[in-house]
Design an enzyme around this catalytic site. Structure first.
Site, PDB file in Angstrom:
ATOM      1  CB  ILE A  14      -0.160   7.872  16.614  1.00  0.00           C
ATOM      2  CG1 ILE A  14       1.373   7.779  16.562  1.00  0.00           C
ATOM      3  CG2 ILE A  14      -0.612   9.286  16.356  1.00  0.00           C
ATOM      4  CD1 ILE A  14       1.968   8.230  15.226  1.00  0.00           C
ATOM      5  N   GLY A  17       2.549   0.097  22.968  1.00  0.00           N
ATOM      6  CA  GLY A  17       2.876  -1.323  23.049  1.00  0.00           C
ATOM      7  C   GLY A  17       3.333  -1.670  24.447  1.00  0.00           C
ATOM      8  N   GLY A  18       3.824  -2.888  24.609  1.00  0.00           N
ATOM      9  CA  GLY A  18       4.225  -3.338  25.933  1.00  0.00           C
ATOM     10  C   GLY A  18       5.410  -2.589  26.502  1.00  0.00           C
ATOM     11  CG  MET A  19       8.764  -3.774  26.441  1.00  0.00           C
ATOM     12  SD  MET A  19      10.141  -4.828  25.919  1.00  0.00           S
ATOM     13  CE  MET A  19      11.549  -3.862  26.476  1.00  0.00           C
ATOM     14  CB  VAL A  22       4.484   5.502  18.272  1.00  0.00           C
ATOM     15  CG1 VAL A  22       4.885   6.382  17.086  1.00  0.00           C
ATOM     16  CG2 VAL A  22       5.312   4.222  18.283  1.00  0.00           C
ATOM     17  CE  LYS A  37       9.010   1.314  19.130  1.00  0.00           C
ATOM     18  NZ  LYS A  37       7.616   1.183  18.696  1.00  0.00           N
ATOM     19  CG  ASP A 134       7.258  -6.842  16.164  1.00  0.00           C
ATOM     20  OD1 ASP A 134       6.595  -7.895  16.027  1.00  0.00           O
ATOM     21  OD2 ASP A 134       6.873  -5.883  16.863  1.00  0.00           O
TER      22      ASP A 134
END
Length: 319
Positions: A14, A17-19, A22, A37, A134
């Protein structure tokens, strides 16, 4: 279907991201939906896994109605003989604030209510010495019962230096405080700068910087202060002033999360749960309605008998 540690069945990705990525997953032991995650192993893998474990433990101690809870931590096996840490979190139902903002700015009353609940979540975290790092629309979920701030599972302790390679920073460029761009340790004031940018975005539908790319954005950030908040019809002047103060260049000039939560909540006659003010769990609500409608925004500012007010996030009916 991939299963982690014989317990968490990954059903649907769903987010990515870069690292990390999820997944919506199912906890086969407790028979409940969860969010998992998966974090990509980085340089110095053993230290990275232990650091994430420590941060997840801290985040798991956060109990607040506006925080998506952390349930578990583990490490999945990856060839050849490597492991990738994962964090199991509450699966919040609803849409992200980012999805709502694609249609344009929010009604100011909804924007202020949303940011009041985000500030309350941050106040709870800051009281535990945790900095989110963040805060952005993609990490805020609007659910039928109110705001849920996501991704506390990768937060850090206040004043902890980042152990990242030179040239890298943690967070999203548009929401980074000036001191974060200089690689200084994260503090609660950095979260408050991000909240100021987010409040500005909710009220105007755009960032307080003019840029078409990340490189232009970072250049603009270093050359000039955020643009002043334009007039918003009906917005109380104290909220406009707070938005400006939150984006102060000097971290010591920014209001605390507790101050921001209380001021924003008062502006829309809402109730929030903040440390040492009211951290008790809310009583059972009846007739819960979604707060993300124009009618809910109107109701939130009307003067009416307590018994006639509709329930909403952080508000109870009279008993």
């Amino acid at each position: 279907m991939r299963t982690l540690d014989g317990r968490y069945q990954l059903e649907q990705r769903i987010g990515i991201g870069g690292m990390s990525e999820v997944w919506q997953a199912h906890d086969t032991v407790l028979d409940r939906p969860v969010a998992v995650k998966l974090i990509s192993p980085g340089r110095g893998e053993a230290n990275s896994v232990e650091r994430i474990r420590t941060e997840a433990r801290s985040a798991a101690r956060l109990v607040h109605p506006n925080v998506a809870s952390v349930h578990d931590f583990g490490a999945s096996s990856m060839p050849p003989g490597r492991s990738a840490p994962y964090i199991v979190m509450e699966l919040a139902e609803g849409d992200t604030l980012a999805a709502h903002l694609r249609a344009g700015p929010l009604d100011w009353r909804i924007a202020v209510r949303v940011c009041a609940e985000i500030a309350a979540a941050l106040a709870a975290a800051h009281a535990h010495g945790i900095v989110h790092r963040d805060v952005k629309p993609a990490n805020v979920m609007l659910t039928p019962s109110g705001v849920k701030v996501l991704d506390f599972g990768i937060a850090t302790s206040a004043d902890m230096p980042d152990d990242l390679p030179d040239g890298m920073v943690v967070g999203t460029p548009a929401y980074l405080a000036p001191e974060q761009l200089d690689r200084r340790p994260a503090t609660p004031a950095a979260d408050m700068y991000a909240l100021g940018v987010l409040l500005y975005y909710c009220l105007t539908g755009r960032l307080p910087y003019r840029a078409d790319s990340t490189s232009e954005l970072l250049g603009a950030r270093r050359r000039q202060p955020p643009e002043p908040l334009p007039p918003v019809d009906g917005l109380p002047p104290e909220v406009a002033g707070l938005c400006e103060q939150l984006m102060a260049d000097d971290p010591t000039g920014r209001p605390t999360s507790l101050m921001a939560a209380l001021l924003l909540a008062e502006a829309v006659d809402a109730r929030v749960y903040v440390p040492m003010i009211d951290m008790s769990p809310p009583r059972q609500r009846e007739g819960l309605v979604s707060p993300w409608t124009e009618q809910a925004a109107t109701d939130a500012t009307q003067v009416a008998a307590v018994g006639d007010r509709p329930a909403g996030p952080g508000r109870d009916r009279a008993s």
